[in-house]
Design a protein around this motif. Sequence first.
Motif, PDB file in Angstrom:
ATOM      1  N   VAL A 230       0.856  -1.176   0.000  1.00  0.00           N
ATOM      2  CA  VAL A 230       0.000   0.000   0.000  1.00  0.00           C
ATOM      3  C   VAL A 230       0.898   1.234   0.000  1.00  0.00           C
ATOM      4  O   VAL A 230       1.697   1.425   0.914  1.00  0.00           O
ATOM      5  CB  VAL A 230      -0.947   0.018   1.217  1.00  0.00           C
ATOM      6  CG1 VAL A 230      -1.835   1.248   1.178  1.00  0.00           C
ATOM      7  CG2 VAL A 230      -1.775  -1.254   1.280  1.00  0.00           C
ATOM      8  N   ALA A 231       0.760   2.036  -1.056  1.00  0.00           N
ATOM      9  CA  ALA A 231       1.508   3.289  -1.148  1.00  0.00           C
ATOM     10  C   ALA A 231       0.558   4.405  -0.730  1.00  0.00           C
ATOM     11  O   ALA A 231      -0.539   4.527  -1.264  1.00  0.00           O
ATOM     12  CB  ALA A 231       1.999   3.503  -2.569  1.00  0.00           C
ATOM     13  N   SER A 232       0.981   5.197   0.223  1.00  0.00           N
ATOM     14  CA  SER A 232       0.126   6.252   0.758  1.00  0.00           C
ATOM     15  C   SER A 232       0.527   7.599   0.180  1.00  0.00           C
ATOM     16  O   SER A 232       1.659   8.048   0.340  1.00  0.00           O
ATOM     17  CB  SER A 232       0.240   6.289   2.280  1.00  0.00           C
ATOM     18  OG  SER A 232      -0.603   7.279   2.804  1.00  0.00           O
ATOM     19  N   GLY A 233      -0.414   8.231  -0.511  1.00  0.00           N
ATOM     20  CA  GLY A 233      -0.159   9.536  -1.113  1.00  0.00           C
ATOM     21  C   GLY A 233      -0.928   9.665  -2.404  1.00  0.00           C
ATOM     22  O   GLY A 233      -1.765   8.822  -2.741  1.00  0.00           O
ATOM     23  N   SER A 234      -0.617  10.690  -3.143  1.00  0.00           N
ATOM     24  CA  SER A 234      -1.287  10.893  -4.428  1.00  0.00           C
ATOM     25  C   SER A 234      -0.660   9.970  -5.472  1.00  0.00           C
ATOM     26  O   SER A 234       0.444   9.452  -5.290  1.00  0.00           O
ATOM     27  CB  SER A 234      -1.156  12.346  -4.878  1.00  0.00           C
ATOM     28  OG  SER A 234       0.190  12.619  -5.232  1.00  0.00           O
ATOM     29  N   VAL A 235      -1.343   9.790  -6.586  1.00  0.00           N
ATOM     30  CA  VAL A 235      -0.847   8.935  -7.664  1.00  0.00           C
ATOM     31  C   VAL A 235       0.497   9.468  -8.171  1.00  0.00           C
ATOM     32  O   VAL A 235       1.424   8.690  -8.426  1.00  0.00           O
ATOM     33  CB  VAL A 235      -1.885   8.854  -8.810  1.00  0.00           C
ATOM     34  CG1 VAL A 235      -1.326   8.088  -9.997  1.00  0.00           C
ATOM     35  CG2 VAL A 235      -3.165   8.196  -8.309  1.00  0.00           C
ATOM     36  N   GLU A 236       0.626  10.777  -8.288  1.00  0.00           N
ATOM     37  CA  GLU A 236       1.866  11.380  -8.776  1.00  0.00           C
ATOM     38  C   GLU A 236       3.031  11.124  -7.810  1.00  0.00           C
ATOM     39  O   GLU A 236       4.138  10.825  -8.226  1.00  0.00           O
ATOM     40  CB  GLU A 236       1.709  12.893  -8.978  1.00  0.00           C
ATOM     41  CG  GLU A 236       0.707  13.286 -10.042  1.00  0.00           C
ATOM     42  CD  GLU A 236      -0.738  13.250  -9.530  1.00  0.00           C
ATOM     43  OE1 GLU A 236      -0.971  13.440  -8.318  1.00  0.00           O
ATOM     44  OE2 GLU A 236      -1.633  13.004 -10.355  1.00  0.00           O
ATOM     45  N   GLU A 237       2.780  11.270  -6.522  1.00  0.00           N
ATOM     46  CA  GLU A 237       3.824  11.085  -5.509  1.00  0.00           C
ATOM     47  C   GLU A 237       4.306   9.644  -5.444  1.00  0.00           C
ATOM     48  O   GLU A 237       5.470   9.391  -5.158  1.00  0.00           O
ATOM     49  CB  GLU A 237       3.299  11.457  -4.118  1.00  0.00           C
ATOM     50  CG  GLU A 237       3.037  12.903  -3.881  1.00  0.00           C
ATOM     51  CD  GLU A 237       2.434  13.136  -2.506  1.00  0.00           C
ATOM     52  OE1 GLU A 237       2.859  14.109  -1.862  1.00  0.00           O
ATOM     53  OE2 GLU A 237       1.556  12.352  -2.076  1.00  0.00           O
ATOM     54  N   THR A 238       3.420   8.698  -5.690  1.00  0.00           N
ATOM     55  CA  THR A 238       3.730   7.286  -5.460  1.00  0.00           C
ATOM     56  C   THR A 238       4.126   6.527  -6.720  1.00  0.00           C
ATOM     57  O   THR A 238       4.317   5.313  -6.665  1.00  0.00           O
ATOM     58  CB  THR A 238       2.516   6.585  -4.816  1.00  0.00           C
ATOM     59  OG1 THR A 238       1.392   6.706  -5.692  1.00  0.00           O
ATOM     60  CG2 THR A 238       2.190   7.184  -3.459  1.00  0.00           C
ATOM     61  N   THR A 239       4.302   7.194  -7.843  1.00  0.00           N
ATOM     62  CA  THR A 239       4.582   6.523  -9.116  1.00  0.00           C
ATOM     63  C   THR A 239       5.791   5.596  -9.032  1.00  0.00           C
ATOM     64  O   THR A 239       5.716   4.426  -9.411  1.00  0.00           O
ATOM     65  CB  THR A 239       4.775   7.561 -10.249  1.00  0.00           C
ATOM     66  OG1 THR A 239       3.602   8.352 -10.333  1.00  0.00           O
ATOM     67  CG2 THR A 239       5.036   6.886 -11.573  1.00  0.00           C
ATOM     68  N   ASP A 240       6.924   6.097  -8.559  1.00  0.00           N
ATOM     69  CA  ASP A 240       8.134   5.270  -8.471  1.00  0.00           C
ATOM     70  C   ASP A 240       7.932   4.119  -7.491  1.00  0.00           C
ATOM     71  O   ASP A 240       8.347   2.982  -7.751  1.00  0.00           O
ATOM     72  CB  ASP A 240       9.339   6.117  -8.030  1.00  0.00           C
ATOM     73  CG  ASP A 240       9.736   7.133  -9.075  1.00  0.00           C
ATOM     74  OD1 ASP A 240       9.427   6.920 -10.263  1.00  0.00           O
ATOM     75  OD2 ASP A 240      10.359   8.147  -8.696  1.00  0.00           O
ATOM     76  N   MET A 241       7.300   4.416  -6.383  1.00  0.00           N
ATOM     77  CA  MET A 241       7.056   3.404  -5.358  1.00  0.00           C
ATOM     78  C   MET A 241       6.156   2.295  -5.905  1.00  0.00           C
ATOM     79  O   MET A 241       6.410   1.111  -5.695  1.00  0.00           O
ATOM     80  CB  MET A 241       6.411   4.078  -4.139  1.00  0.00           C
ATOM     81  CG  MET A 241       6.305   3.225  -2.932  1.00  0.00           C
ATOM     82  SD  MET A 241       5.675   4.188  -1.537  1.00  0.00           S
ATOM     83  CE  MET A 241       7.182   4.983  -1.008  1.00  0.00           C
ATOM     84  N   VAL A 242       5.112   2.671  -6.628  1.00  0.00           N
ATOM     85  CA  VAL A 242       4.184   1.702  -7.211  1.00  0.00           C
ATOM     86  C   VAL A 242       4.918   0.800  -8.192  1.00  0.00           C
ATOM     87  O   VAL A 242       4.720  -0.428  -8.205  1.00  0.00           O
ATOM     88  CB  VAL A 242       2.993   2.423  -7.893  1.00  0.00           C
ATOM     89  CG1 VAL A 242       2.192   1.478  -8.761  1.00  0.00           C
ATOM     90  CG2 VAL A 242       2.105   3.069  -6.837  1.00  0.00           C
ATOM     91  N   ALA A 243       5.798   1.364  -9.001  1.00  0.00           N
ATOM     92  CA  ALA A 243       6.549   0.573  -9.979  1.00  0.00           C
ATOM     93  C   ALA A 243       7.441  -0.451  -9.284  1.00  0.00           C
ATOM     94  O   ALA A 243       7.474  -1.621  -9.678  1.00  0.00           O
ATOM     95  CB  ALA A 243       7.381   1.493 -10.867  1.00  0.00           C
TER      96      ALA A 243
END
Length: 183
Positions: free
Chosen positions: A115-128
């Motif tokens: 679970v990445a907490s934040g906006s889609v823009e903030e979490t892009t690298d983390m999500v990848a």
Amino acid sequence: MAILTAAVVLVGILCVIDLLLSFGIIRRLREQNEALQLVQQQQTAGLDDDIALPAGSAVGAFAATTVGGTELTNVDIIGSPLLIGFFSPNCEPCKERMPQFIEYATRFNGRVIAVASGSVEETTDMVARLGEVGDVLVEPNEEAPVHKAFGAKGYPAMCLVGDDGVVQASGWEMAALPVPAAL
């Protein structure tokens, strides 16, 4: 002789001033030390609190959609062991522990959710990065459904959940979880 007397008096006055300044510095250092000890005690007390549901707790009800579009509920996690981690892009300890979580997840025999907490823009690298080892959810904050279901109150938070939907271990460090080979 008058010059010598004046010099001795001047040195004496300078010594008294230096002594007074030294006492002031010592007093300030003691005050700062007490304040630092208070802050450390508060931080230590905060670490004693569970950052997520403690072992033996049942996961609460939730419904969410992964980044890949898969619907996920608390019912879906029953039947297989689950490793779940909560991370925030603005969290320095998260940046340190995310590689450990990913490595643990590659050896984990069960379902992995991050679970990445934040906006889609903030979490892009983390999500990848997290998407390489499991399903990823993006939630805005600690008030979101999955955060609440797992009792996540800070970052990073990791939980190991048994196939019955009950938390086996949780913590903010990977050391709180059992070694993957023992699973």
